[in-house]
Design a protein around this motif. Sequence first.
Motif, short mmCIF file in Angstrom:
data_model
loop_
_atom_site.label_atom_id
_atom_site.label_comp_id
_atom_site.label_asym_id
_atom_site.label_seq_id
_atom_site.Cartn_x
_atom_site.Cartn_y
_atom_site.Cartn_z
N SER A 12 0.85 -1.70 -0.28
CA SER A 12 0.32 -0.59 -0.04
C SER A 12 0.85 1.37 0.38
O SER A 12 0.30 2.00 -0.46
N GLY A 13 1.83 1.25 0.97
CA GLY A 13 2.68 2.42 1.02
C GLY A 13 1.95 3.54 1.66
O GLY A 13 2.37 5.05 1.95
N ALA A 14 1.33 2.82 2.78
CA ALA A 14 1.27 3.57 3.96
C ALA A 14 2.02 3.80 4.72
O ALA A 14 2.67 3.53 5.11
N SER A 15 1.96 5.30 5.11
CA SER A 15 2.31 4.81 5.96
C SER A 15 2.59 4.21 7.62
O SER A 15 1.16 3.92 8.08
N ARG A 16 3.09 4.27 8.45
CA ARG A 16 3.29 3.21 9.64
C ARG A 16 2.70 4.43 10.62
O ARG A 16 1.51 3.29 11.23
N ASP A 17 1.86 5.81 10.42
CA ASP A 17 0.61 5.81 11.60
C ASP A 17 -0.43 5.75 10.80
O ASP A 17 -1.63 5.27 11.54
N GLU A 18 -0.16 5.81 9.25
CA GLU A 18 -2.05 4.75 9.38
C GLU A 18 -1.77 3.70 9.57
O GLU A 18 -2.72 3.05 9.81
N MET A 19 -1.08 2.81 9.27
CA MET A 19 -1.02 0.93 9.59
C MET A 19 -1.94 0.93 11.03
O MET A 19 -2.49 -0.15 10.90
N TYR A 20 -0.80 2.29 11.96
CA TYR A 20 -1.28 1.27 13.48
C TYR A 20 -2.76 2.23 13.22
O TYR A 20 -2.98 1.77 14.28
N ARG A 21 -3.34 3.04 13.25
CA ARG A 21 -4.46 3.45 13.37
C ARG A 21 -5.68 2.87 12.29
O ARG A 21 -6.46 2.72 12.90
N THR A 22 -5.42 1.45 11.79
CA THR A 22 -6.39 1.23 10.46
C THR A 22 -6.01 -0.23 11.03
O THR A 22 -7.54 -0.77 11.48
N PHE A 23 -4.93 -0.77 11.58
CA PHE A 23 -5.06 -2.28 11.31
C PHE A 23 -4.49 -2.30 13.43
O PHE A 23 -4.08 -1.85 13.68
N ASN A 24 -4.69 -3.63 13.76
CA ASN A 24 -4.11 -4.03 14.82
C ASN A 24 -2.71 -4.43 15.33
O ASN A 24 -2.64 -4.87 16.54
N MET A 25 -2.99 -4.57 13.92
CA MET A 25 -1.05 -4.88 13.77
C MET A 25 -0.88 -6.03 14.65
O MET A 25 1.24 -5.93 14.74
N GLY A 26 -1.34 -6.89 14.63
CA GLY A 26 -1.07 -8.56 15.32
C GLY A 26 -1.19 -8.46 16.72
O GLY A 26 -1.27 -9.18 17.44
N ILE A 27 -1.90 -7.68 16.94
CA ILE A 27 -2.01 -7.06 19.43
C ILE A 27 -3.26 -7.21 19.36
O ILE A 27 -3.99 -6.18 18.76
N GLY A 28 -4.36 -7.77 19.50
CA GLY A 28 -5.46 -7.64 19.23
C GLY A 28 -7.04 -7.08 20.89
O GLY A 28 -7.51 -6.53 21.27
N MET A 29 -5.27 -6.68 21.82
CA MET A 29 -6.05 -6.64 23.22
C MET A 29 -4.48 -5.86 23.85
O MET A 29 -3.73 -6.73 23.72
N LEU A 30 -4.91 -5.29 25.07
CA LEU A 30 -3.91 -5.00 25.37
C LEU A 30 -4.30 -4.42 26.94
O LEU A 30 -5.65 -4.33 27.43
N ALA A 31 -3.54 -5.36 27.77
CA ALA A 31 -3.68 -5.40 29.43
C ALA A 31 -2.46 -4.96 30.06
O ALA A 31 -1.84 -4.57 29.40
N ILE A 32 -3.50 -4.39 31.05
CA ILE A 32 -2.97 -3.35 31.88
C ILE A 32 -2.47 -4.05 33.28
O ILE A 32 -3.60 -4.06 34.08
N VAL A 33 -1.55 -4.55 34.07
CA VAL A 33 -0.90 -4.98 34.94
C VAL A 33 0.41 -4.70 35.72
O VAL A 33 0.98 -3.44 35.00
N SER A 34 0.05 -4.70 37.13
CA SER A 34 1.36 -4.38 37.90
C SER A 34 2.88 -4.81 36.98
O SER A 34 2.22 -5.88 36.76
N SER A 35 3.60 -4.58 37.50
CA SER A 35 4.99 -4.63 37.32
C SER A 35 5.31 -6.23 37.97
O SER A 35 5.98 -7.27 37.30
N GLU A 36 5.13 -5.83 39.09
CA GLU A 36 5.26 -7.45 40.09
C GLU A 36 4.14 -8.83 39.33
O GLU A 36 4.78 -9.99 39.17
N ASP A 37 2.98 -8.68 38.84
CA ASP A 37 2.31 -9.46 37.88
C ASP A 37 2.60 -10.02 36.94
O ASP A 37 1.87 -11.09 36.18
N GLU A 38 3.36 -9.21 36.08
CA GLU A 38 2.95 -8.46 34.22
C GLU A 38 3.72 -10.34 34.39
O GLU A 38 3.25 -11.09 33.47
N THR A 39 5.22 -10.16 34.92
CA THR A 39 5.51 -12.15 34.48
C THR A 39 4.65 -13.34 34.68
O THR A 39 4.01 -14.34 33.98
#
Lengths: 341, 341
Positions: free
Chosen positions: B283-310
């Motif tokens: 497409s030649g789309a810009s990086r910004d455009e790609m990351y605004r249009t597609f999930n780019m491989g990540i469908g969900m983001l979870a936020i956890v404490s640093s101790e719980d991450e592992t």
Amino acid sequence: MDSGLTYREAGVDLEAAARAKARLGELVEQTRTEAVAAGFGSFGGRFRAAAGRELVASADGVGTKLKLAFMTGRHDTVGIDLVNHCVNDILTEGAVPLVFMDYFACGVLDPDTVVAVVSGLAAACRENGCALLGGETAEMPDFYGAGEYDLAGFVVGQIEFQAVADREIRTGDRIVGLASSGLHTNGFSFVRRLLFDRLGLAVSDSLPGVDASVGEVLLRPHRSYLEVLKGSCAAGVVRGLAHVTGGGIPGNLGRVLPKTLSARVRVSAWTPPPEFQFLSDESGASRDEMYRTFNMGIGMLAIVSSEDETGFRQVVEGSGCATYPCGEIVEGDGSVIMEWT
Amino acid sequence: MDSGLTYREAGVDLEAAARAKARLGELVEQTRTEAVAAGFGSFGGRFRAAAGRELVASADGVGTKLKLAFMTGRHDTVGIDLVNHCVNDILTEGAVPLVFMDYFACGVLDPDTVVAVVSGLAAACRENGCALLGGETAEMPDFYGAGEYDLAGFVVGQIEFQAVADREIRTGDRIVGLASSGLHTNGFSFVRRLLFDRLGLAVSDSLPGVDASVGEVLLRPHRSYLEVLKGSCAAGVVRGLAHVTGGGIPGNLGRVLPKTLSARVRVSAWTPPPEFQFLSDESGASRDEMYRTFNMGIGMLAIVSSEDETGFRQVVEGSGCATYPCGEIVEGDGSVIMEWT
């Protein structure tokens, strides 16, 4: 300048969508009720029901009545149709609405159109004491014709009228018809085929026998029966309700009857408004076809005891809705018997 | 013989609709849960929530991914997309689904198509422990192209994960990306324009760099994250969730951030699957455009404490979903900072 393919080039204008969204947010805010627990813009809308209360959900669309909005350019009434249709549906289960969500899909988003549509949704939500909790606005290139869209809605309510929910219907109970405000949202494919394709009428032509234009008559909003019925429902007077939608009286009254009872409906008890007479005369459709396709002037059927019938009718008429005592409940098999003479 | 205009002549086949309805009733029945209070066929579906629990509702559509179903003739996956999309949306509010309703609209109803679509809805509802409570099947002549339809859905759930609902996010918390199963349901207008209009590919062609056909890659169903996340959510480990849909990571992560915090996302923490690389290169789309249009491989983001991450990552990976430690929460203003290098 970005020389690559952009989402806008692919037919999706995210900025126009964002502008419309801000105006939609204001409209949504005006419908806020105490049932609403969190604001607009999150991934889902939060709300509360009364503790332990049974819930009722229903989904519906406006159907091809939307084409009349496209033909007349008037987009602020179809939302009223949709909300009132959904509210009437769950009222037949004894429920009052808590929240409503819409699905609006178009080829290219026109902000003025979507705002007009949502203003109709919001107005009807306010009338029915229901929060417009949010919805989905989808821009789908190549799906919808220019200036066209589809509109669907979902309602969630809680049961407040237990006799209606339980269908406490008995032999000897009376059936009272409540006047419709026009065609409501059924039979529009039939109507369009007849009036526009066969008869060649325009929406601005006056409809013979009716003192209004074709567009005005056909776009009259589907009325909500919540306000005129809630007092009688709360008092336990109403034992069953049938919303007269696709399938007409024969197709809908049976849905609320116990299997051991039938309903006799005296069609002579009311005179269908002139638009139905015109559709019948010009189409040559059979009587059965007409009564299965259209509400024929009755949008809701209420079942009450014989003792309550007169008082019930006075209350509903006092609220501004004409009523027709049009039948009774007899022993039977769940069927609807249309008595034509 | 009735010589008048009938509803069938006007393009609406009530008998085909009735046949499909019977098969749909069976599919719906298979999704019944204890939340469901009454059967199929009434004017609204009844259900129960836990007493006093806050509820969450969300509406969504499949969007132009539907065109891939039309092009391939495969109609049993778009319902999975829709249910999982809705389930993920309310999961970000801390809710598990109770009931789902659909809106299916087409020009002429093809019983096999609608049954295939609803079989996908029902399968995904069963997977998510959610009842398919009913829906609206609308036949709208002159609205949809031959063989085409639109599909929208509506979910109601109850809040069970209070930390997620309350967004108990703090400075120093970690952001973990959960792998998507492909494009999910976003960016399809862009993809169709590029692959079919610009590059002239067919759905049966193999997608360069990917060991599957264009149709297979594009139709991979949107995954539900309920099963892989519910244990960690119930344990109070997850403090925030963002569903990566239209708008991508920058457009969605900010929706769950408190106004005093920002998110730093290290894009180098994961490698987008080859289909995204192909779309970017061609497409030649810009990086910004790609990351605004597609999930780019990540469908969900979870936020956890640093101790719980592992520990959190081990649990999710053990459930079969790849994870990427891709950022952290910092003091800020609710913004999402994409760190490209």
